[in-house]
Design a protein around this motif. Structure first.
Motif, PDB file in Angstrom:
ATOM      1  N   ALA A  72      31.290  54.781  76.214  1.00 63.38           N
ATOM      2  CA  ALA A  72      29.974  54.467  75.698  1.00 63.38           C
ATOM      3  C   ALA A  72      30.081  52.916  75.663  1.00 63.38           C
ATOM      4  N   VAL A  73      28.802  52.280  75.895  1.00 61.93           N
ATOM      5  CA  VAL A  73      28.403  51.160  75.699  1.00 61.93           C
ATOM      6  C   VAL A  73      27.609  50.851  74.378  1.00 61.93           C
ATOM      7  N   ALA A  74      28.381  50.184  73.410  1.00 66.00           N
ATOM      8  CA  ALA A  74      27.910  49.899  72.029  1.00 66.00           C
ATOM      9  C   ALA A  74      27.011  48.630  71.800  1.00 66.00           C
ATOM     10  N   VAL A  75      25.946  48.893  71.402  1.00 65.14           N
ATOM     11  CA  VAL A  75      25.256  47.519  71.192  1.00 65.14           C
ATOM     12  C   VAL A  75      24.981  47.333  69.600  1.00 65.14           C
ATOM     13  N   PRO A  76      25.183  46.157  69.076  1.00 71.20           N
ATOM     14  CA  PRO A  76      24.862  46.012  67.477  1.00 71.20           C
ATOM     15  C   PRO A  76      23.641  45.038  67.547  1.00 71.20           C
ATOM     16  N   THR A  77      22.787  45.937  66.731  1.00 73.20           N
ATOM     17  CA  THR A  77      21.507  45.453  66.253  1.00 73.20           C
ATOM     18  C   THR A  77      21.898  44.765  64.848  1.00 73.20           C
ATOM     19  N   PHE A  78      20.715  44.203  64.015  1.00 80.57           N
ATOM     20  CA  PHE A  78      20.990  43.581  62.759  1.00 80.57           C
ATOM     21  C   PHE A  78      21.048  44.776  61.797  1.00 80.57           C
ATOM     22  N   GLU A  79      20.788  45.799  62.123  1.00 83.89           N
ATOM     23  CA  GLU A  79      20.802  46.832  61.082  1.00 83.89           C
ATOM     24  C   GLU A  79      21.459  48.238  61.631  1.00 83.89           C
ATOM     25  N   SER A  80      21.996  48.301  62.638  1.00 81.51           N
ATOM     26  CA  SER A  80      22.681  49.508  63.479  1.00 81.51           C
ATOM     27  C   SER A  80      23.589  49.123  64.363  1.00 81.51           C
ATOM     28  N   CYS A  81      24.249  50.142  64.978  1.00 88.26           N
ATOM     29  CA  CYS A  81      24.915  50.115  66.420  1.00 88.26           C
ATOM     30  C   CYS A  81      24.392  51.300  67.178  1.00 88.26           C
ATOM     31  N   ARG A  82      24.079  51.146  68.160  1.00 88.57           N
ATOM     32  CA  ARG A  82      23.853  51.965  69.127  1.00 88.57           C
ATOM     33  C   ARG A  82      24.869  52.129  70.230  1.00 88.57           C
ATOM     34  N   ALA A  83      25.459  53.358  70.616  1.00 87.82           N
ATOM     35  CA  ALA A  83      26.389  53.437  71.473  1.00 87.82           C
ATOM     36  C   ALA A  83      25.595  54.709  72.360  1.00 87.82           C
ATOM     37  N   GLU A  84      25.829  54.527  73.633  1.00 86.66           N
ATOM     38  CA  GLU A  84      25.312  55.466  74.749  1.00 86.66           C
ATOM     39  C   GLU A  84      26.319  55.753  75.630  1.00 86.66           C
ATOM     40  N   ALA A  85      26.391  56.923  76.033  1.00 89.70           N
ATOM     41  CA  ALA A  85      27.281  57.512  76.914  1.00 89.70           C
ATOM     42  C   ALA A  85      26.475  58.588  77.683  1.00 89.70           C
ATOM     43  N   GLY A  86      26.168  58.455  78.838  1.00 87.69           N
ATOM     44  CA  GLY A  86      25.203  59.702  79.618  1.00 87.69           C
ATOM     45  C   GLY A  86      23.852  59.994  78.646  1.00 87.69           C
ATOM     46  N   PRO A  87      23.742  61.170  78.492  1.00 86.32           N
ATOM     47  CA  PRO A  87      22.800  61.454  77.845  1.00 86.32           C
ATOM     48  C   PRO A  87      23.059  61.368  76.290  1.00 86.32           C
ATOM     49  N   ARG A  88      24.074  61.134  75.941  1.00 85.84           N
ATOM     50  CA  ARG A  88      24.376  61.041  74.501  1.00 85.84           C
ATOM     51  C   ARG A  88      24.300  59.744  73.650  1.00 85.84           C
ATOM     52  N   THR A  89      23.645  59.845  72.510  1.00 86.38           N
ATOM     53  CA  THR A  89      23.283  58.500  71.789  1.00 86.38           C
ATOM     54  C   THR A  89      23.895  58.834  70.389  1.00 86.38           C
ATOM     55  N   ILE A  90      24.994  57.674  69.982  1.00 84.67           N
ATOM     56  CA  ILE A  90      25.437  57.648  68.660  1.00 84.67           C
ATOM     57  C   ILE A  90      25.012  56.385  67.895  1.00 84.67           C
ATOM     58  N   LEU A  91      24.264  56.679  66.899  1.00 88.22           N
ATOM     59  CA  LEU A  91      23.509  55.519  65.855  1.00 88.22           C
ATOM     60  C   LEU A  91      24.285  55.504  64.805  1.00 88.22           C
ATOM     61  N   VAL A  92      24.887  54.354  64.230  1.00 90.34           N
ATOM     62  CA  VAL A  92      25.486  54.104  63.012  1.00 90.34           C
ATOM     63  C   VAL A  92      24.653  53.155  62.425  1.00 90.34           C
ATOM     64  N   GLY A  93      24.245  53.505  61.011  1.00 92.33           N
ATOM     65  CA  GLY A  93      23.014  52.774  60.417  1.00 92.33           C
ATOM     66  C   GLY A  93      21.701  53.450  60.941  1.00 92.33           C
ATOM     67  N   PRO A  94      20.838  52.766  59.982  1.00 91.97           N
ATOM     68  CA  PRO A  94      20.585  51.680  59.035  1.00 91.97           C
ATOM     69  C   PRO A  94      21.169  52.393  57.754  1.00 91.97           C
ATOM     70  N   LEU A  95      21.332  51.391  56.652  1.00 90.47           N
ATOM     71  CA  LEU A  95      21.481  51.821  55.416  1.00 90.47           C
ATOM     72  C   LEU A  95      20.156  52.352  54.772  1.00 90.47           C
ATOM     73  N   ALA A  96      20.393  53.018  53.695  1.00 89.26           N
ATOM     74  CA  ALA A  96      18.911  53.377  52.940  1.00 89.26           C
ATOM     75  C   ALA A  96      19.203  53.874  51.725  1.00 89.26           C
ATOM     76  N   PHE A  97      18.363  53.589  50.734  1.00 86.18           N
ATOM     77  CA  PHE A  97      18.456  53.844  49.339  1.00 86.18           C
ATOM     78  C   PHE A  97      17.307  54.843  48.741  1.00 86.18           C
ATOM     79  N   ASP A  98      16.328  55.072  49.671  1.00 88.95           N
ATOM     80  CA  ASP A  98      15.412  56.098  49.307  1.00 88.95           C
ATOM     81  C   ASP A  98      15.903  57.767  49.214  1.00 88.95           C
ATOM     82  N   SER A  99      15.118  58.325  48.352  1.00 88.07           N
ATOM     83  CA  SER A  99      15.359  60.015  48.115  1.00 88.07           C
ATOM     84  C   SER A  99      14.905  60.518  49.414  1.00 88.07           C
TER      85      SER A  99
END
Length: 290
Positions: free
Chosen positions: A53-80
């Motif tokens: 996968a190629v991982a790209v950091p943004t200011f509030e997440s990380c987006r990693a893509e490998a073929g049709p699959r996308t993994i997203l780490v983030g963002p943070l949240a505090f709401d219900s």
């Protein structure tokens, strides 16, 4: 791979003071440090979780893509979030931390939430457009394990923002402006988002990040910058970009939106969004200019 491009973004790790002996419920600040500079890609062991996968950091997440699959780490949240439900995660979890699942969009995505002792949560999701939810959730659980390993080992990386980067902008400052009264509401006050890169004032939202998808729509000039205007449900959005300092080939994104509280956004909402953009965009820095 991306660390070589991001001049100082992936090189450092979060140092934390030694704790007293005995279990201490882990808060998000203890785990992640300053929310505004988290390198979310440091939480994802790409070779283990998403080989190739190629991982790209943004200011509030990380987006990693490998073929049709996308993994997203983030963002943070505090709401219900009513979609967040208990989940029996099989791996080790620090004291005071819970791993939960989200039932939202669970036919095409598997979403987990790491919720810290202070109620702040880190969302992680896996999407691939296929029908194998078990496979997606296996990857999502691996991403959770990767994030918790980095956190407990004190290896949360930090982003740094070069001169001219929109990552240095305090996003509520451009919204504290009487020129926004018509769009936001004269009595409204800016409220900063959890990540430190977004702000809401009344009906106006403002977010700064690194783009992962090229903005769509015809180009027009707003606030002295090229921008694109589009309607998305109840929102009219204005997107403007600039080359990302320290990230060759990438662009930073400023997204301004105005919500239509009475229903679907239309020409009137977009007139307000254009007015907001004309007030906000001139106040953003440009690389190479004072």
């Amino acid at each position: 791979m991306l660390c070589a491009l991001l001049t100082a973004g992936c090189a450092t790790t979060q140092a934390a003071p030694e704790r007293d002996s005995g279990p201490t419920p882990l808060t998000a600040v203890d785990a992640l440090g300053d929310f505004g500079s988290i390198d979310y890609c440091s939480l994802l062991d790409v070779p283990k979780v998403a080989p190739g996968a190629v991982a790209v950091p943004t200011f509030e997440s990380c987006r990693a893509e490998a073929g049709p699959r996308t993994i997203l780490v983030g963002p943070l949240a505090f709401d219900s979030d009513p979609n967040i439900k208990p989940y029996d995660y099989a791996g080790p979890v620090p004291d005071g931390v819970a791993v939960q699942q989200s039932m939202f969009n669970d036919r095409s995505a598997c979403t987990r939430a790491i919720t810290f002792a202070d109620g702040t949560r880190l969302d992680l999701s896996v999407t691939d457009g296929g029908g194998d939810q078990d496979a997606r959730c296996t990857v999502a659980d691996a991403a959770v394990g990767s994030a918790l390993t980095a956190i407990t080992a004190r290896k949360v990386g930090r982003l740094t923002f070069p001169d001219g980067s929109w990552g240095r902008v305090a996003p509520c400052v451009p919204l504290d402006n009487h020129d926004l009264d018509a769009a936001a509401g004269a009595g409204s006050q800016p409220t900063a988002g959890l990540s430190g890169h977004s702000c809401i004032r009344g009906k106006v939202s403002f977010k700064l990040t690194v783009e992962t998808v090229e903005p769509a729509g015809p180009v027009e000039t707003l606030g002295g910058r090229e921008a694109r205007v589009r309607v998305a449900g109840a929102f009219c959005l204005v997107d403007a970009t600039q080359p990302a300092p320290g990230l060759p080939g990438r662009r930073e994104l400023a997204e301004i939106s105005v919500v239509e509280t009475a229903g679907t956004a239309g020409d009137g909402t977009c007139t307000l969004a254009r007015g907001a953009a004309n007030a906000i965009l001139p106040r953003l820095p440009t690389p190479g200019k004072p």
